[in-house]
Design an enzyme around this catalytic site. Structure first.
Site, PDB file in Angstrom:
ATOM      1  N   HIS A   1       0.843  -1.201   0.000  1.00 21.04           N
ATOM      2  CA  HIS A   1       0.000   0.000   0.000  1.00 21.04           C
ATOM      3  C   HIS A   1       0.882   1.257   0.000  1.00 21.04           C
ATOM      4  O   HIS A   1       0.367   2.371   0.015  1.00 21.04           O
ATOM      5  CB  HIS A   1      -0.889   0.046   1.247  1.00 21.04           C
ATOM      6  CG  HIS A   1      -2.094  -0.848   1.192  1.00 21.04           C
ATOM      7  ND1 HIS A   1      -2.830  -1.062   0.043  1.00 21.04           N
ATOM      8  CD2 HIS A   1      -2.713  -1.569   2.171  1.00 21.04           C
ATOM      9  CE1 HIS A   1      -3.836  -1.875   0.319  1.00 21.04           C
ATOM     10  NE2 HIS A   1      -3.787  -2.201   1.587  1.00 21.04           N
TER      11      HIS A   1
ATOM     12  N   SER B   1     -15.964   2.957   1.506  1.00 24.12           N
ATOM     13  CA  SER B   1     -15.491   1.596   1.755  1.00 24.12           C
ATOM     14  C   SER B   1     -14.584   1.559   2.988  1.00 24.12           C
ATOM     15  O   SER B   1     -14.694   0.681   3.838  1.00 24.12           O
ATOM     16  CB  SER B   1     -14.763   1.078   0.514  1.00 24.12           C
ATOM     17  OG  SER B   1     -14.378  -0.249   0.689  1.00 24.12           O
TER      18      SER B   1
ATOM     19  N   ARG C   1     -17.688  -6.282   0.762  1.00 29.06           N
ATOM     20  CA  ARG C   1     -18.850  -5.583   1.314  1.00 29.06           C
ATOM     21  C   ARG C   1     -19.961  -5.505   0.285  1.00 29.06           C
ATOM     22  O   ARG C   1     -20.913  -6.269   0.323  1.00 29.06           O
ATOM     23  CB  ARG C   1     -18.453  -4.191   1.819  1.00 29.06           C
ATOM     24  CG  ARG C   1     -19.568  -3.472   2.568  1.00 29.06           C
ATOM     25  CD  ARG C   1     -19.182  -2.051   2.907  1.00 29.06           C
ATOM     26  NE  ARG C   1     -18.925  -1.253   1.728  1.00 29.06           N
ATOM     27  CZ  ARG C   1     -19.811  -0.444   1.150  1.00 29.06           C
ATOM     28  NH1 ARG C   1     -21.026  -0.349   1.633  1.00 29.06           N
ATOM     29  NH2 ARG C   1     -19.487   0.256   0.079  1.00 29.06           N
TER      30      ARG C   1
ATOM     31  N   GLY D   1     -19.134  -4.210  -3.327  1.00 27.36           N
ATOM     32  CA  GLY D   1     -18.503  -4.423  -4.633  1.00 27.36           C
ATOM     33  C   GLY D   1     -19.165  -3.670  -5.780  1.00 27.36           C
ATOM     34  O   GLY D   1     -19.257  -4.188  -6.887  1.00 27.36           O
TER      35      GLY D   1
END
Ligand code: A3P
Length: 297
Positions: free
Chosen positions: A111, A141, A262, A264
């Protein structure tokens, strides 16, 4: 902000790092010791941009001659276990893990922003695939994801984003680093968008396979291999695998693997953010990205 998520962040090398989960020592070790190989493949992203999906696709594409879709390790492991993060996993426990034992092509992920990658990556011919997503869906999200720590208001999450103070943020600096490299070294950095993958997963999966050096043959295309991979890696299929429904990864603070799946969807943010908030962030983004050629719709 005083929510649990914000309290875990610290500024390091120009970005906000979730230091409670990613000690700066593991970033420093990665930068110092990681030796890239030309056939390494690195999945890079900001959290919630579609990392899990991209990992599933990359793993399946690269290993399709070793595993069928019925015996692929993805059936029993979460994609993050198969493509580990440098900073969250590999360099966290051990400052200099022996990664030479991993068969090639080695699959890694991060990340971290481009500027924080190990120099050996920048000087090698290894491939980086960066996935990004419209920042509003990322905010929503992310907010949902970290509610397991704290039931914080979505507005707090949004405000943090506006200030560039979310994990691995600022958003604009993170995307720009990879965007600029994808223009400078297109054979090393592929810039993908979640929305493009959603809109035409078959075309994007072919593009991905070609970039990775594992292009689909005419025969494979004829027999529907690409469609099968796309279906296997789809939200509905991955979400319903037992490992993702009920599993939990060892050595993480995350309560379960379900958290990675969750809704998508593209554009779910309209249910959480006001048009005024969206306009405000769009203005910030326009200024920050100006002159780069990069835009978000
Ligand atoms: P939502 O919260 O909007 O549903 P990351 O993997 O970078 O953490 O991103 C997680 C987001 O990607 C979540 O978005 C999750 O639902 C979505 N996602 C996970 N797997 C997916 C898939 N196979 N296809 C599409 N979206 C997926």
């Amino acid at each position: 902000a005083s929510n649990a998520y914000a309290l875990g962040l610290s500024q390091f090398q120009g970005f906000w790092i979730p230091c409670s989960r990613v000690p700066t020592s593991s970033i420093i070790s990665f930068q110092k010791y990681f030796q890239a190989l030309d056939d390494d493949i690195i999945v890079a992203s900001k959290p919630k941009a579609g990392t899990t999906w991209l990992k599933a696709l990359v793993f399946t594409i690269v290993n399709r001659h070793s595993y069928t879709l019925s015996n692929t390790p993805l059936n029993s492991a979460n994609p993050h276990q198969l493509i580990p993060f440098f900073e969250i996993k590999l360099y966290r426990k051990n400052p200099n893990p022996d990664l030479s034992i991993i068969p090639s092509p080695r699959l890694f992920s991060t990340h971290l922003p481009y500027s924080m990658l190990a120099d050996s990556i920048k000087h090698s011919n290894c491939r980086i695939i960066y996935i990004t997503r419209n920042p509003f869906d990322i905010v929503v999200s992310l907010w949902h994801f970290f509610r397991f720590m704290d039931d914080w208001p979505v507005e707090d999450c949004f405000e943090m984003f506006c200030r560039g103070e979310e994990g691995y943020g600022p958003f604009w600096d993170h995307v720009l680093g990879y965007w600029n490299m994808s223009l400078e070294k297109p054979s090393s950095v592929l810039f993908l968008r979640y929305e493009e993958l959603k809109e035409d997963p078959v075309a994007q999966t072919k593009r991905l396979a070609e970039f990775l050096g594992f292009p689909f043959s005419v025969e494979e295309e004829k027999t529907g291999v690409v469609n099968q991979i796309v279906d296997f890696c789809s939200f509905n299929n991955l979400k319903d695998l037992e490992v993702n429904k009920t599993g939990k990864m060892a050595e993480t603070i995350l309560p379960n693997n379900k958290l990675f799946f969750r809704s998508g969807k593209v554009g779910d943010y309209v249910n959480y953010l006001t048009p005024a908030a969206v306009e405000r962030f769009n203005n910030i983004l326009e200024e920050k990205l100006s002159g780069s050629g990069l835009t978000f719709k």
